[in-house]
Design a protein around this motif. Structure first.
Motif, PDB file in Angstrom:
ATOM      1  N   HIS A 123       0.840  -1.209   0.000  1.00 54.48           N
ATOM      2  CA  HIS A 123       0.000   0.000   0.000  1.00 54.48           C
ATOM      3  C   HIS A 123       0.869   1.250   0.000  1.00 54.48           C
ATOM      4  O   HIS A 123       0.629   2.196  -0.771  1.00 54.48           O
ATOM      5  CB  HIS A 123      -0.922  -0.002   1.211  1.00 54.48           C
ATOM      6  CG  HIS A 123      -1.755   1.249   1.323  1.00 54.48           C
ATOM      7  ND1 HIS A 123      -2.826   1.509   0.500  1.00 54.48           N
ATOM      8  CD2 HIS A 123      -1.638   2.330   2.160  1.00 54.48           C
ATOM      9  CE1 HIS A 123      -3.349   2.677   0.818  1.00 54.48           C
ATOM     10  NE2 HIS A 123      -2.642   3.201   1.817  1.00 54.48           N
ATOM     11  N   ALA A 124       1.893   1.268   0.849  1.00 56.91           N
ATOM     12  CA  ALA A 124       2.747   2.456   0.954  1.00 56.91           C
ATOM     13  C   ALA A 124       3.547   2.684  -0.326  1.00 56.91           C
ATOM     14  O   ALA A 124       3.634   3.820  -0.822  1.00 56.91           O
ATOM     15  CB  ALA A 124       3.685   2.305   2.147  1.00 56.91           C
ATOM     16  N   LEU A 125       4.122   1.629  -0.869  1.00 62.21           N
ATOM     17  CA  LEU A 125       4.942   1.789  -2.071  1.00 62.21           C
ATOM     18  C   LEU A 125       4.101   2.135  -3.293  1.00 62.21           C
ATOM     19  O   LEU A 125       4.501   2.956  -4.125  1.00 62.21           O
ATOM     20  CB  LEU A 125       5.746   0.510  -2.320  1.00 62.21           C
ATOM     21  CG  LEU A 125       6.850   0.229  -1.306  1.00 62.21           C
ATOM     22  CD1 LEU A 125       7.419  -1.179  -1.491  1.00 62.21           C
ATOM     23  CD2 LEU A 125       7.973   1.261  -1.409  1.00 62.21           C
ATOM     24  N   GLU A 126       2.926   1.519  -3.405  1.00 61.34           N
ATOM     25  CA  GLU A 126       2.066   1.820  -4.557  1.00 61.34           C
ATOM     26  C   GLU A 126       1.462   3.215  -4.466  1.00 61.34           C
ATOM     27  O   GLU A 126       0.974   3.746  -5.474  1.00 61.34           O
ATOM     28  CB  GLU A 126       0.967   0.766  -4.673  1.00 61.34           C
ATOM     29  CG  GLU A 126       1.486  -0.598  -5.098  1.00 61.34           C
ATOM     30  CD  GLU A 126       0.386  -1.616  -5.278  1.00 61.34           C
ATOM     31  OE1 GLU A 126      -0.769  -1.316  -4.909  1.00 61.34           O
ATOM     32  OE2 GLU A 126       0.673  -2.709  -5.787  1.00 61.34           O
ATOM     33  N   SER A 127       1.498   3.810  -3.279  1.00 59.56           N
ATOM     34  CA  SER A 127       0.978   5.170  -3.117  1.00 59.56           C
ATOM     35  C   SER A 127       1.965   6.229  -3.591  1.00 59.56           C
ATOM     36  O   SER A 127       1.594   7.401  -3.746  1.00 59.56           O
ATOM     37  CB  SER A 127       0.631   5.426  -1.632  1.00 59.56           C
ATOM     38  OG  SER A 127      -0.394   4.550  -1.203  1.00 59.56           O
ATOM     39  N   LEU A 128       3.210   5.823  -3.816  1.00 60.60           N
ATOM     40  CA  LEU A 128       4.210   6.773  -4.290  1.00 60.60           C
ATOM     41  C   LEU A 128       3.896   7.190  -5.726  1.00 60.60           C
ATOM     42  O   LEU A 128       3.387   6.409  -6.518  1.00 60.60           O
ATOM     43  CB  LEU A 128       5.607   6.151  -4.227  1.00 60.60           C
ATOM     44  CG  LEU A 128       6.097   5.708  -2.843  1.00 60.60           C
ATOM     45  CD1 LEU A 128       7.482   5.091  -2.958  1.00 60.60           C
ATOM     46  CD2 LEU A 128       6.110   6.872  -1.868  1.00 60.60           C
ATOM     47  N   ASP A 129       4.221   8.421  -6.032  1.00 58.91           N
ATOM     48  CA  ASP A 129       3.951   8.962  -7.368  1.00 58.91           C
ATOM     49  C   ASP A 129       5.075   8.544  -8.316  1.00 58.91           C
ATOM     50  O   ASP A 129       5.861   9.365  -8.796  1.00 58.91           O
ATOM     51  CB  ASP A 129       3.835  10.485  -7.297  1.00 58.91           C
ATOM     52  CG  ASP A 129       3.405  11.082  -8.629  1.00 58.91           C
ATOM     53  OD1 ASP A 129       2.795  10.333  -9.429  1.00 58.91           O
ATOM     54  OD2 ASP A 129       3.688  12.268  -8.861  1.00 58.91           O
TER      55      ASP A 129
END
Length: 217
Positions: free
Chosen positions: A164-170
């Protein structure tokens, strides 16, 4: 398990660095590919050592000695391959690491080596990487691919937070989850349009070579 893996396992348990590496080096001379050595010799030897630990044939100290010896073999092999490899302009970057608490790092280290062999620039961040540091380095390095290794079942609970955290990066990267646990557990629930499960090094190699081929079109 084949005879080569059993022989290597015996040498690793003795902490015999010289002959462990010689066995692997001889296989290269005989025409074995790096992938074949990793997947069918070193990996199987470590699986066998893990099995011996599970049935109390060896101690934790024995397993640690074998792992340290295997780490030496991988490091020396990677140094040799880097010396022999012709330098190219690497256009794709991968970062490879194990989730926090995951100390079984040999699979991730072999994965990093295969990325390099197929023309990728690689940042191997090792075992036990806390999420905040994974995020920091992803923001810093802007990778094309992130390879996350999970070996122990109780560490699977950390994957949703990491993903979730990594996929939230732009950023536009693909995440590979490398885990032999796919043989026992349903890891499909972790799949997204940016995340893939890789069950072994052969499957990972196929993905990364296709990525490079696609970028050259």
């Amino acid at each position: 398990m084949n005879d080569l893996s059993r022989k290597l396992a015996q040498l690793l348990l003795l902490g015999d660095m010289m002959n462990s590496y010689k066995l692997v080096e001889d296989l290269l001379f005989e025409g074995f590919t790096t992938l074949n050595i990793y997947e069918n010799v070193i990996r199987d030897a470590m699986y066998y050592i893990g099995y011996l630990w599970e049935i109390d044939e060896i101690s934790v100290a024995d397993e640690h000695l074998a792992t340290g010896t295997a780490d030496y073999v991988l490091t020396k092999l990677q140094f040799r391959l880097e010396q022999e490899k012709q330098q190219t302009d690497r256009k794709k970057l991968a970062i490879v690491f194990c989730v926090e608490g995951e100390e079984h790092f040999l699979g991730a280290k072999m994965a990093a080596s295969l990325f390099k062999e197929h023309g990728w620039d690689v940042r191997y961040l090792g075992p036990n990487l806390p999420l905040q540091h994974a995020i920091f380095y992803a923001n810093k390095s802007k990778p094309d691919m992130i390879c996350i290794s999970v070996t122990v079942s109780h560490n699977l609970k950390l994957l949703p937070e990491y993903l979730h955290a990594l996929e939230s990066l732009d950023q536009n990267f693909t995440i590979l989850i490398g885990s032999r646990l796919s043989e026992k557990y349903n890891l499909e629930k972790f799949l997204t349009n940016r995340t893939k499960i890789v069950r072994d090094l052969s499957e990972m190699t196929s993905i990364i070579t296709n990525e490079v081929a696609h970028s050259l079109r």
